[in-house]
Design a protein around this motif. Structure first.
Motif, PDB file in Angstrom:
ATOM      1  N   VAL A  45       3.059   4.923  10.418  1.00 52.50           N
ATOM      2  CA  VAL A  45       1.798   4.199  10.594  1.00 52.50           C
ATOM      3  C   VAL A  45       1.930   3.036  11.574  1.00 52.50           C
ATOM      4  N   TYR A  56       5.993  -1.989   7.943  1.00 55.68           N
ATOM      5  CA  TYR A  56       5.250  -0.724   7.967  1.00 55.68           C
ATOM      6  C   TYR A  56       6.204   0.462   7.972  1.00 55.68           C
ATOM      7  N   TRP A  71       0.863  -1.180   0.000  1.00 56.59           N
ATOM      8  CA  TRP A  71       0.000   0.000   0.000  1.00 56.59           C
ATOM      9  C   TRP A  71       0.901   1.232   0.000  1.00 56.59           C
ATOM     10  N   TYR A  72       0.517   2.198  -0.808  1.00 58.94           N
ATOM     11  CA  TYR A  72       1.208   3.473  -0.903  1.00 58.94           C
ATOM     12  C   TYR A  72       0.172   4.576  -0.796  1.00 58.94           C
ATOM     13  N   ARG A  73       0.635   5.799  -0.585  1.00 63.13           N
ATOM     14  CA  ARG A  73      -0.304   6.912  -0.556  1.00 63.13           C
ATOM     15  C   ARG A  73       0.352   8.147  -1.141  1.00 63.13           C
ATOM     16  N   TRP A 129       5.549   5.039   0.423  1.00 63.31           N
ATOM     17  CA  TRP A 129       5.241   3.681   0.848  1.00 63.31           C
ATOM     18  C   TRP A 129       4.604   3.693   2.226  1.00 63.31           C
ATOM     19  N   VAL A 130       3.583   2.846   2.417  1.00 64.12           N
ATOM     20  CA  VAL A 130       2.886   2.749   3.694  1.00 64.12           C
ATOM     21  C   VAL A 130       3.151   1.396   4.362  1.00 64.12           C
ATOM     22  N   ASP A 147      -2.969  11.833   7.535  1.00 61.55           N
ATOM     23  CA  ASP A 147      -3.161  10.593   6.774  1.00 61.55           C
ATOM     24  C   ASP A 147      -4.001  10.833   5.514  1.00 61.55           C
ATOM     25  N   TYR A 172      -4.904   6.533  -1.536  1.00 60.90           N
ATOM     26  CA  TYR A 172      -4.202   5.305  -1.194  1.00 60.90           C
ATOM     27  C   TYR A 172      -4.259   4.333  -2.372  1.00 60.90           C
TER      28      TYR A 172
END
Length: 113
Positions: free
Chosen positions: A63, A59, A36-38, A47-48, A89, A93
């Motif tokens: 986060v 992680y 998951w990225y945002r 990168w998340v 946040d 995403y």
């Protein structure tokens, strides 16, 4: 051609929770690590979290303790459980099949203060 479709974004107050889902169109999903990225407005994509084929998770520091990544290979789905959300946040995403060119279209998460 692989399609990744995210869902679950929305508007939530600070301190709230959301669950993002990313469904893959192919059974090769189970053979790949997923991430998951945002991307926040005016910022680079970051990168998340990552989950390996075997379920090992990593992680980003910002986060840790708040977000949890998981996967269900039978459903070809990777999840991002987001708790104690903060205004910072707020972002679009995206999920990604690591080691490939395949990204989802993104889902908007907005956290109000």
């Amino acid at each position: 051609q692989v399609q990744l479709v995210e869902s679950g974004g929305g508007l939530v107050q600070a301190g709230g929770s959301l669950r993002l889902s990313c469904v893959a169109s192919t059974s090769i999903f189970s053979s790949y690590d997923m991430g998951w990225y945002r991307q926040a407005p005016g910022k680079q994509r970051e990168w998340v979290a990552t989950i390996s084929r075997g379920g090992f998770a990593n992680y980003a520091d910002f986060v840790k303790g708040r977000f949890t990544i998981s996967r269900d290979n039978a459903k070809k789905t990777v999840y991002l459980f987001m708790n104690n959300l903060k205004p910072e946040d707020t972002a679009v995403y995206y999920c990604k099949m690591l080691g490939t060119i395949y990204w989802g279209q993104g889902t908007q998460v907005t956290v109000s203060s």
